[in-house]
Design a protein around this motif. Structure first.
Motif, PDB file in Angstrom:
ATOM      1  N   LYS A   1      -7.357   9.546  -7.418  1.00  0.00           N
ATOM      2  CA  LYS A   1      -7.740  10.344  -6.240  1.00  0.00           C
ATOM      3  C   LYS A   1      -8.530  11.558  -6.721  1.00  0.00           C
TER       4      LYS A   1
ATOM      5  N   GLU B   1      -4.991   4.038  -7.823  1.00  0.00           N
ATOM      6  CA  GLU B   1      -6.191   4.689  -7.286  1.00  0.00           C
ATOM      7  C   GLU B   1      -6.289   6.106  -7.829  1.00  0.00           C
TER       8      GLU B   1
ATOM      9  N   HIS C   1       0.820  -1.206   0.000  1.00  0.00           N
ATOM     10  CA  HIS C   1       0.000   0.000   0.000  1.00  0.00           C
ATOM     11  C   HIS C   1       0.860   1.265   0.000  1.00  0.00           C
TER      12      HIS C   1
ATOM     13  N   GLU D   1       0.125  -0.614  -4.573  1.00  0.00           N
ATOM     14  CA  GLU D   1      -1.005   0.298  -4.699  1.00  0.00           C
ATOM     15  C   GLU D   1      -0.426   1.693  -4.669  1.00  0.00           C
TER      16      GLU D   1
ATOM     17  N   HIS E   1      -0.805  10.914  -2.369  1.00  0.00           N
ATOM     18  CA  HIS E   1      -2.086  10.579  -1.749  1.00  0.00           C
ATOM     19  C   HIS E   1      -2.970  11.789  -1.458  1.00  0.00           C
TER      20      HIS E   1
ATOM     21  N   ASP F   1      -1.510   6.196  -5.479  1.00  0.00           N
ATOM     22  CA  ASP F   1      -2.573   7.191  -5.679  1.00  0.00           C
ATOM     23  C   ASP F   1      -2.131   8.197  -6.733  1.00  0.00           C
TER      24      ASP F   1
HETATM   25 CA    CA Z   1      -4.911   4.679  -1.965  1.00  0.00          CA
END
Ligand code: CA
Ligand code: G3P
Length: 243
Positions: free
Chosen positions: A111, A109, A7, A34, A49, A36
């Motif tokens: 964001k 991801e 992560h 993972e 993030h 962002d």
């Molecule tokens: Ca994330």
């Protein structure tokens, strides 16, 4: 066998969402990472993030108000006293260059829950195509309109909705948006929900799983993957469940 996704990279030990954290995640044998993504003022896809650079770098301000050149001057590793070298905020291009040197999965991801970052889906997709990574990425977001938009652009690329709270029969909702899996806060699901999801052909990758007892529960039911800050701890515990 449950996969281990690091992560924001190996973020329990290295500065989150940096190339250092991604490389270290690879070194310790993670199956995936993972990260962002957001857009700079001049439209570069960067890996960070928060909407602001304040928490993770030595700078201040919103990502959307800074140019890529300004962003690159910041140090995303400044709070780690052990690091002698500056760790810049990576561009997605930099991550993809590195992905070409390994076989890892990259969960991207988007964001875009607070700022919409118009065109981010198209930009990310175009990079995925350019780097021929279509079968090694999973696009997730709390903004489900965005991942559905992405799916309509590229139905062959896997999408996964993020769930922060419990929803009823999450596999039904997931199927309804043509996703093959979902990523839920681990607190919002349980073994029964996970097993029902998997029985219905839906992958489950809970986040952010750092507690040993939660890892044990997920490995014991062969959950699809876990998203963890500590891939080394996860590997150690996973070994107990190898048949
Ligand atoms: Ca994330
Ligand atoms: O992808 C799962 C997880 O990263 C979502 O929450 O806040 O850590 O980005 P957050």
């Amino acid at each position: 066998m449950t996969l281990i996704f690091a992560h924001r990279g190996y973020s329990s030990l290295y500065p989150e969402n940096t190339m250092l954290a991604f490389r270290e995640a690879e070194k310790v044998g993670s199956d995936g990472i993972e990260l962002d993504v957001q857009l700079t003022k001049d439209g570069e896809v960067v890996v960070i993030h928060d909407e602001k650079v304040n928490r993770t770098t030595n700078g201040t301000g919103f990502v959307k108000d800074l140019s890529y050149q300004e962003i690159r001057k910041l140090d995303a590793g400044y709070s780690n006293k052990m690091l002698v070298k500056k760790e810049p905020i990576p561009s997605l291009i930099e991550v993809f260059d590195w992905m070409k040197t390994n076989d890892m999965i990259c969960n991207i991801e988007l964001k875009n829950g607070i700022f919409p970052y118009e065109g981010i889906e198209e930009k990310v997709l175009s990079l995925i195509r350019e780097y021929e990574l279509s079968d090694r990425v999973i696009i997730s977001s709390f903004n489900h309109y965005s991942i559905i938009h992405f799916y309509l652009l590229a139905p062959d690329i896997e999408i996964a909705p993020l769930f922060a709270e419990g929803i009823y029969m999450p596999w039904v909702y997931t199927q309804s948006i043509r996703a093959k899996g979902y990523h839920s806060n681990y607190l919002a699901i349980n073994e029964e929900i996970i097993q029902s999801s998997i029985e219905n052909g839906i992958a489950v990758r809970p986040y952010t799983v750092n507690k040993e007892e939660v890892m044990r529960s997920l490995f014991s039911i062969n959950c699809t993957a876990i998203i963890t800050d500590d891939p080394v701890k996860a590997q150690r515990i996973k070994k107990e469940y190898r048949k």
